[in-house]
Design a protein around this motif. Structure first.
Motif, PDB file in Angstrom:
ATOM      1  N   PRO A 146       0.811  -1.224   0.000  1.00 44.65           N
ATOM      2  CA  PRO A 146       0.000   0.000   0.000  1.00 44.65           C
ATOM      3  C   PRO A 146       0.839   1.267   0.000  1.00 44.65           C
ATOM      4  CG  PRO A 146      -0.155  -1.133   2.122  1.00 44.65           C
ATOM      5  CD  PRO A 146       0.519  -2.061   1.182  1.00 44.65           C
ATOM      6  N   THR A 147       2.015   1.218   0.639  1.00 43.45           N
ATOM      7  CA  THR A 147       2.916   2.379   0.611  1.00 43.45           C
ATOM      8  C   THR A 147       3.357   2.673  -0.813  1.00 43.45           C
ATOM      9  OG1 THR A 147       3.744   1.702   2.789  1.00 43.45           O
ATOM     10  CG2 THR A 147       5.009   3.368   1.596  1.00 43.45           C
ATOM     11  N   VAL A 148       3.757   1.623  -1.520  1.00 41.31           N
ATOM     12  CA  VAL A 148       4.186   1.782  -2.911  1.00 41.31           C
ATOM     13  C   VAL A 148       3.019   2.224  -3.784  1.00 41.31           C
ATOM     14  CG1 VAL A 148       5.256   0.633  -4.888  1.00 41.31           C
ATOM     15  CG2 VAL A 148       5.961   0.026  -2.570  1.00 41.31           C
ATOM     16  N   ALA A 149       1.826   1.691  -3.497  1.00 43.49           N
ATOM     17  CA  ALA A 149       0.645   2.072  -4.277  1.00 43.49           C
ATOM     18  C   ALA A 149       0.355   3.559  -4.141  1.00 43.49           C
ATOM     19  CB  ALA A 149      -0.562   1.245  -3.839  1.00 43.49           C
ATOM     20  N   VAL A 150       0.537   4.100  -2.943  1.00 39.75           N
ATOM     21  CA  VAL A 150       0.364   5.551  -2.745  1.00 39.75           C
ATOM     22  C   VAL A 150       1.300   6.304  -3.669  1.00 39.75           C
ATOM     23  CG1 VAL A 150       0.589   7.468  -1.124  1.00 39.75           C
ATOM     24  CG2 VAL A 150      -0.367   5.305  -0.342  1.00 39.75           C
ATOM     25  N   GLY A 151       2.576   5.885  -3.701  1.00 39.87           N
ATOM     26  CA  GLY A 151       3.556   6.546  -4.550  1.00 39.87           C
ATOM     27  C   GLY A 151       3.244   6.410  -6.026  1.00 39.87           C
ATOM     28  N   LEU A 152       2.840   5.215  -6.460  1.00 40.49           N
ATOM     29  CA  LEU A 152       2.524   4.987  -7.872  1.00 40.49           C
ATOM     30  C   LEU A 152       1.366   5.878  -8.330  1.00 40.49           C
ATOM     31  CD1 LEU A 152       2.730   1.072  -8.128  1.00 40.49           C
ATOM     32  CD2 LEU A 152       4.317   2.731  -9.115  1.00 40.49           C
ATOM     33  N   TYR A 153       0.298   5.895  -7.551  1.00 37.27           N
ATOM     34  CA  TYR A 153      -0.865   6.713  -7.923  1.00 37.27           C
ATOM     35  C   TYR A 153      -0.535   8.205  -7.841  1.00 37.27           C
ATOM     36  CZ  TYR A 153      -4.229   2.875  -8.195  1.00 37.27           C
ATOM     37  OH  TYR A 153      -4.923   1.757  -8.576  1.00 37.27           O
ATOM     38  N   ALA A 154       0.245   8.596  -6.835  1.00 38.79           N
ATOM     39  CA  ALA A 154       0.616  10.005  -6.724  1.00 38.79           C
ATOM     40  C   ALA A 154       1.494  10.427  -7.899  1.00 38.79           C
ATOM     41  CB  ALA A 154       1.344  10.260  -5.402  1.00 38.79           C
ATOM     42  N   GLY A 155       2.445   9.564  -8.257  1.00 35.10           N
ATOM     43  CA  GLY A 155       3.310   9.878  -9.392  1.00 35.10           C
ATOM     44  C   GLY A 155       2.548   9.976 -10.701  1.00 35.10           C
ATOM     45  N   ALA A 156       1.466   9.195 -10.800  1.00 37.82           N
ATOM     46  CA  ALA A 156       0.641   9.226 -12.014  1.00 37.82           C
ATOM     47  C   ALA A 156      -0.456  10.279 -11.939  1.00 37.82           C
ATOM     48  CB  ALA A 156       0.019   7.849 -12.246  1.00 37.82           C
ATOM     49  N   GLY A 157      -0.514  11.007 -10.815  1.00 37.40           N
ATOM     50  CA  GLY A 157      -1.504  12.068 -10.678  1.00 37.40           C
ATOM     51  C   GLY A 157      -2.897  11.580 -10.352  1.00 37.40           C
ATOM     52  N   GLN A 158      -3.025  10.350  -9.874  1.00 37.32           N
ATOM     53  CA  GLN A 158      -4.335   9.786  -9.515  1.00 37.32           C
ATOM     54  C   GLN A 158      -4.537   9.927  -8.006  1.00 37.32           C
ATOM     55  OE1 GLN A 158      -6.468   8.527 -11.951  1.00 37.32           O
ATOM     56  NE2 GLN A 158      -4.928   9.341 -13.354  1.00 37.32           N
ATOM     57  N   TRP A 159      -4.929  11.116  -7.556  1.00 40.65           N
ATOM     58  CA  TRP A 159      -4.972  11.422  -6.130  1.00 40.65           C
ATOM     59  C   TRP A 159      -6.068  10.701  -5.352  1.00 40.65           C
ATOM     60  CZ3 TRP A 159      -0.632  13.147  -4.521  1.00 40.65           C
ATOM     61  CH2 TRP A 159       0.171  13.925  -5.383  1.00 40.65           C
ATOM     62  N   PRO A 160      -7.273  10.503  -5.878  1.00 38.15           N
ATOM     63  CA  PRO A 160      -8.272   9.748  -5.108  1.00 38.15           C
ATOM     64  C   PRO A 160      -7.809   8.325  -4.792  1.00 38.15           C
ATOM     65  CG  PRO A 160      -9.330  10.973  -6.861  1.00 38.15           C
ATOM     66  CD  PRO A 160      -7.860  11.075  -7.109  1.00 38.15           C
ATOM     67  N   GLN A 161      -7.205   7.663  -5.782  1.00 35.25           N
ATOM     68  CA  GLN A 161      -6.704   6.313  -5.550  1.00 35.25           C
ATOM     69  C   GLN A 161      -5.520   6.328  -4.574  1.00 35.25           C
ATOM     70  OE1 GLN A 161      -7.439   7.672  -8.440  1.00 35.25           O
ATOM     71  NE2 GLN A 161      -8.552   6.231  -9.767  1.00 35.25           N
ATOM     72  N   ALA A 162      -4.690   7.365  -4.672  1.00 38.92           N
ATOM     73  CA  ALA A 162      -3.556   7.485  -3.750  1.00 38.92           C
ATOM     74  C   ALA A 162      -4.047   7.628  -2.314  1.00 38.92           C
ATOM     75  CB  ALA A 162      -2.686   8.680  -4.141  1.00 38.92           C
ATOM     76  N   LEU A 163      -5.115   8.386  -2.116  1.00 35.90           N
ATOM     77  CA  LEU A 163      -5.669   8.553  -0.773  1.00 35.90           C
ATOM     78  C   LEU A 163      -6.269   7.251  -0.253  1.00 35.90           C
ATOM     79  CD1 LEU A 163      -7.361  12.070  -1.074  1.00 35.90           C
ATOM     80  CD2 LEU A 163      -5.301  11.464   0.217  1.00 35.90           C
ATOM     81  N   GLY A 164      -6.866   6.469  -1.148  1.00 41.08           N
ATOM     82  CA  GLY A 164      -7.404   5.167  -0.748  1.00 41.08           C
ATOM     83  C   GLY A 164      -6.303   4.232  -0.267  1.00 41.08           C
ATOM     84  N   ALA A 165      -5.186   4.211  -1.012  1.00 36.67           N
ATOM     85  CA  ALA A 165      -4.055   3.377  -0.607  1.00 36.67           C
ATOM     86  C   ALA A 165      -3.438   3.889   0.690  1.00 36.67           C
ATOM     87  CB  ALA A 165      -3.007   3.352  -1.720  1.00 36.67           C
ATOM     88  N   LEU A 166      -3.422   5.214   0.860  1.00 32.51           N
ATOM     89  CA  LEU A 166      -2.894   5.799   2.097  1.00 32.51           C
ATOM     90  C   LEU A 166      -3.764   5.407   3.294  1.00 32.51           C
ATOM     91  CD1 LEU A 166      -0.774   7.680   3.353  1.00 32.51           C
ATOM     92  CD2 LEU A 166      -2.340   9.593   2.914  1.00 32.51           C
ATOM     93  N   LEU A 167      -5.077   5.353   3.088  1.00 37.43           N
ATOM     94  CA  LEU A 167      -5.979   4.925   4.147  1.00 37.43           C
ATOM     95  C   LEU A 167      -5.693   3.482   4.550  1.00 37.43           C
ATOM     96  CD1 LEU A 167      -8.440   5.353   5.974  1.00 37.43           C
ATOM     97  CD2 LEU A 167      -9.897   4.707   4.040  1.00 37.43           C
ATOM     98  N   LEU A 168      -5.476   2.607   3.559  1.00 38.71           N
ATOM     99  CA  LEU A 168      -5.155   1.211   3.851  1.00 38.71           C
ATOM    100  C   LEU A 168      -3.842   1.111   4.619  1.00 38.71           C
ATOM    101  CD1 LEU A 168      -5.679  -1.801   3.574  1.00 38.71           C
ATOM    102  CD2 LEU A 168      -4.547  -1.728   1.333  1.00 38.71           C
ATOM    103  N   LEU A 169      -2.851   1.900   4.226  1.00 37.99           N
ATOM    104  CA  LEU A 169      -1.571   1.902   4.929  1.00 37.99           C
ATOM    105  C   LEU A 169      -1.756   2.345   6.376  1.00 37.99           C
ATOM    106  CD1 LEU A 169       1.528   1.758   5.072  1.00 37.99           C
ATOM    107  CD2 LEU A 169       1.588   4.112   4.182  1.00 37.99           C
ATOM    108  N   GLY A 170      -2.524   3.412   6.574  1.00 29.49           N
ATOM    109  CA  GLY A 170      -2.759   3.899   7.925  1.00 29.49           C
ATOM    110  C   GLY A 170      -3.458   2.863   8.788  1.00 29.49           C
TER     111      GLY A 170
END
Length: 229
Positions: free
Chosen positions: A156-180
Motif C-alpha cells: 500500500p505504501t508503494v501504491a500511494v507513490g505509484l498513484y501520486a506519481g501518475a496524478g491519480q490522487w483519489p486512488q492514492a488517498l485510498g491506498a494511504l488509508l489502507l496503509l494507515g
C-alpha cells in the motif's frame, strides 16, 4: 526473565534491536522490495507482489516500537520510529518515481486492491499484527512468513507513490488509508499482546511508569483506528 512459553527479555530485545537498525542493508531491502512490489502491481503479477510482502522490511520496526513501549525504552522507540519513518518515505519516493517514469496499468487488480478499503482489512490487520507480536515473543519465527503476507505494509505504501506519481490522487488517498489502517492495527494488536504476555520492565518504579505510558499509547492507537474506521 522468560515470558510464558517464549523467549527471555534479552533475547527478544536483541531481536527487535536488530530489526529496527537503520543502515544501508535495511534501506536496500526497502528499495528492492519497493521495486518488486511496484512492478508486481503494475504487471498484475500476484506472485511477484507476494515476494515483496515476504521481504517485509517495514514490519520489524513496528514490532520493535511496540516492544519498546512495553518496556518504556525510549531509545528503542526512537530507533524503531526513525527506521519505520525512513522506510516509508523511501518507499513513497521510489513509488512516485516509478509512477512518473513508467506507464501505470490502472486495470491491474493487484494495484486497485490497495485502494479498496473495508472493515475486513481492519480485522485481518488486527489478527495478523497480534500473530506477528506473538511469534516474536514466543520465538516461533516460522509463523512470520504468513504474517508478512497477511498484513502487508509495503504494497500500500508503494501504491500511494505509484498513484501520486501518475496524478491519480483519489486512488492514492485510498491506498494511504489502507496503509494507515495496517500500521495502526499492527501497533495496537502488538501492544495488546505485550500486555497480555506481561512484558514489563524489571523494577517496580519502571513498571508503574511504563504501565501508564502503555495505556496511553494503546488508547491513542485505538482512537486513531476508530477515526480511520
Amino acid at each position: 526473565k522468560t515470558y510464558r512459553g517464549g523467549l527471555t527479555r534479552e533475547e527478544i530485545y536483541n531481536e527487535v534491536w536488530g530489526q529496527s537498525r537503520l543502515d544501508v542493508t535495511y534501506l536496500m531491502y526497502v528499495a528492492l522490495s519497493t521495486v518488486v512490489a511496484g512492478f508486481g502491481m503494475i504487471t498484475d503479477n500476484v506472485a511477484v507482489v507476494v515476494g515483496a510482502m515476504v521481504i517485509a522490511p517495514l514490519l520489524g520496526p513496528n514490532l520493535a516500537f511496540a516492544f519498546g513501549v512495553a518496556l518504556g525504552d525510549q531509545k528503542l522507540m526512537g530507533r524503531a520510529a526513525a527506521a519505520n519513518a525512513t522506510g516509508v518515505v523511501l518507499a513513497l519516493v521510489l513509488g512516485v518515481v516509478i509512477g512518473l517514469v513508467w506507464p501505470v496499468n490502472y486495470d491491474s487488480s493487484e494495484l486497485a486492491r490497495r485502494t479498496d478499503v473495508n472493515f475486513d482489512d481492519m480485522a485481518i490487520a488486527l489478527a495478523s499484527g497480534a500473530a506477528a507480536a506473538l511469534s516474536l515473543v514466543t520465538g516461533i519465527s516460522s509463523a512470520l512468513v504468513g504474517v508478512m503476507v497477511a498484513v502487508a505494509l509495503l504494497p500500500p505504501t508503494v501504491a500511494v507513490g505509484l498513484y501520486a506519481g501518475a496524478g491519480q490522487w483519489p486512488q492514492a488517498l485510498g491506498a494511504l488509508l489502507l496503509l494507515g489502517i495496517n500500521v495502526t492495527c499492527v501497533n495496537l494488536a502488538a501492544q495488546i499482546v505485550m500486555l497480555t504476555r506481561r512484558i514489563t520492565p524489571r523494577t517496580w518504579y519502571e513498571k508503574q511508569f511504563t504501565r501508564r505510558a502503555t495505556i496511553i499509547d494503546a488508547s491513542v492507537w485505538a482512537v486513531l483506528l476508530l477515526g480511520l474506521g
